[in-house]
Write an enzyme that holds these catalytic residues in place. Structure first.
Site, PDB file in Angstrom:
ATOM      1  N   GLY A 154       0.861  -1.192   0.000  1.00  0.00           N
ATOM      2  CA  GLY A 154       0.000   0.000   0.000  1.00  0.00           C
ATOM      3  C   GLY A 154       0.891   1.234   0.000  1.00  0.00           C
ATOM      4  N   ILE A 156       2.353   2.852   2.396  1.00  0.00           N
ATOM      5  CA  ILE A 156       3.578   2.779   3.206  1.00  0.00           C
ATOM      6  C   ILE A 156       4.570   1.794   2.580  1.00  0.00           C
ATOM      7  CG2 ILE A 156       4.527   2.195   5.484  1.00  0.00           C
ATOM      8  CD1 ILE A 156       1.818   3.244   6.661  1.00  0.00           C
ATOM      9  N   ARG A 176      -2.479  -8.096  -1.750  1.00  0.00           N
ATOM     10  CA  ARG A 176      -3.705  -8.820  -2.119  1.00  0.00           C
ATOM     11  C   ARG A 176      -3.883  -8.836  -3.643  1.00  0.00           C
ATOM     12  NH1 ARG A 176      -8.020  -5.959   1.410  1.00  0.00           N
ATOM     13  NH2 ARG A 176      -6.450  -4.420   0.931  1.00  0.00           N
ATOM     14  N   ARG A 236       1.786  -3.942  12.515  1.00  0.00           N
ATOM     15  CA  ARG A 236       1.055  -4.270  13.735  1.00  0.00           C
ATOM     16  C   ARG A 236       1.606  -5.549  14.343  1.00  0.00           C
ATOM     17  NH1 ARG A 236      -0.466   0.213  13.765  1.00  0.00           N
ATOM     18  NH2 ARG A 236      -2.600   1.015  13.743  1.00  0.00           N
ATOM     19  N   GLU A 265       0.076  -4.307  22.906  1.00  0.00           N
ATOM     20  CA  GLU A 265       0.825  -3.124  23.349  1.00  0.00           C
ATOM     21  C   GLU A 265       0.138  -2.491  24.560  1.00  0.00           C
ATOM     22  OE1 GLU A 265       1.963  -1.697  18.871  1.00  0.00           O
ATOM     23  OE2 GLU A 265       1.306  -0.156  20.256  1.00  0.00           O
ATOM     24  N   HIS A 283       6.404   2.011  19.394  1.00  0.00           N
ATOM     25  CA  HIS A 283       5.391   2.502  18.452  1.00  0.00           C
ATOM     26  C   HIS A 283       5.613   3.975  18.069  1.00  0.00           C
ATOM     27  CE1 HIS A 283       1.135   1.457  16.892  1.00  0.00           C
ATOM     28  NE2 HIS A 283       1.689   2.387  16.138  1.00  0.00           N
ATOM     29  N   GLY A 285       6.198   4.955  14.819  1.00  0.00           N
ATOM     30  CA  GLY A 285       6.052   5.087  13.366  1.00  0.00           C
ATOM     31  C   GLY A 285       5.675   6.479  12.896  1.00  0.00           C
TER      32      GLY A 285
HETATM   33  C1  GLV Z   1      -0.179   3.964  13.623  1.00  0.00           C
HETATM   34  O1  GLV Z   1       0.179   2.911  14.025  1.00  0.00           O
HETATM   35  C2  GLV Z   1      -1.267   4.185  12.721  1.00  0.00           C
HETATM   36  O2  GLV Z   1      -1.961   3.244  12.324  1.00  0.00           O
HETATM   37  O3  GLV Z   1      -1.494   5.352  12.383  1.00  0.00           O
END
Ligand code: GLV
Length: 317
Positions: A154, A156, A176, A236, A265, A283, A285
């Site tokens: 996707g 990212i 997919r 995740r 988490e 976490h 990101g």
């Molecule tokens: C972070 O983990 C998000 O999904 O924005």
């Protein structure tokens, strides 16, 4: 004026912006509310602005006030919300794509580099008085010129591919569905995980958490990977079977693992903490000021558009 229940404290500028448009119930202490606190606190509200730390499951949705018509999740992932149950109750759910793509892709690369170049062990050694350079001191794996497998192509995943091209990596992916040529930019499509994993000297996990991807990295699929591969997970924790991963790290089937996300988490499987060949982040990101501002602004926009009676651009259910 519509009233919004905001589950976590936002950046001040974002809270000020929300206040211009809505009546708001803010969370000044930034306590992580329990589902019952969210239900109780939002009784007189028309919408929720949630965060990745709020599990809004079917039971919680069934108990939310019927006044609530939208949950604007301040995250690109929305696995924390039961979107189907929300839809059945007539509640719209939105997320915040695009704005965190670059920040998250940067972290995905950091995870691969931190793991492959032994950043954790390096820090320990650097703090130890008397550490000494030697020809074989903390030798890692070089990322440049290797094959990278991207699981989930996707926004990212594609941004990770873009960065990996800078390392002269050969880009492979599974998704997919196959991307069109323009989005693929020469990346090699694998129609199944076995095929992708079998060539992945580096593997970047960038797929969403769904029932289909739950524990998709497990003892069987880890076996498809070349020995001594490096894995990064900026997606995740649910995507990985931790026990299988810990076993693979202990046997060096996996050379090193960099992870920013965890099952349950903020808990971390204690097995990880016994290992040196891991690189952990809590976490982070999307954790840049610019990105967090953009995410909250986007969630605010979704709320604003929705209450104008229009379809928010980031509707996910
Ligand atoms: C972070 O983990 C998000 O999904 O924005």
């Amino acid at each position: 004026m519509k009233k919004i229940f905001v589950t976590r404290r936002l950046l001040k500028e974002n809270e000020d912006k929300l206040k211009e448009i809505f009546e708001v119930k803010l969370n000044a202490s930034d306590k992580i509310y329990s589902p019952s606190e969210i239900i109780e606190g939002s009784k007189d509200c028309d919408g929720l602005l949630t965060s990745v730390t709020d599990p809004i499951d079917k039971d919680t949705i069934s108990k939310l006030s019927t006044k609530i018509k939208i949950i604007a999740n301040g995250a690109v992932g929305f696995g924390n919300i039961d979107c189907k149950a929300a839809k059945e109750k007539g509640i719209a759910v939105t997320n915040t794509p695009d704005v965190l793509t670059d920040a998250t892709a940067d972290i995905a690369i950091l995870l691969l580099l931190g793991a492959s170049r032994k950043a954790y062990e390096g820090r320990i050694e650097a703090e130890r008085e008397g550490w000494k350079w030697s020809w074989d001191f903390l030798l890692g794996k070089q990322m440049s010129n290797k094959k990278i497998g991207i699981l989930g192509m996707g926004r990212i995943g594609r941004a990770v591919a873009k960065r990996a091209r800078g390392f002269n990596m050969e880009i492979h992916y599974h998704n997919r569905s196959r991307l069109d040529d323009k989005l693929e930019e020469g990346a090699i499509y694998h129609k199944d995980i076995k095929s992708l994993f079998s060539i992945s000297e580096f593997l970047s996990i960038n797929c969403p958490a769904t029932p289909d991807t739950n524990k998709i990295i497990n003892s069987k699929t880890l076996n498809y990977l070349p020995s001594n591969c490096v894995i990064g997970n900026a997606a995740r924790g649910d995507v990985v079977d931790d026990d299988a991963m810990i076993k693979a790290l202990s046997s060096q089937k996996v050379f090193a693992y960099g992870l920013d996300v965890y099952n349950g988490e903020p808990k971390i499987n204690p097995g990880y903490l016994k290992l040196k060949n891991i690189f952990l982040l809590p976490h982070l990101g999307s954790a840049t000021k610019r990105t967090r501002w953009d995410m909250a602004y986007r969630a605010t926009k979704n709320l604003e558009v929705f209450f104008k009676g229009e379809k928010p651009q980031d509707l996910v259910n």
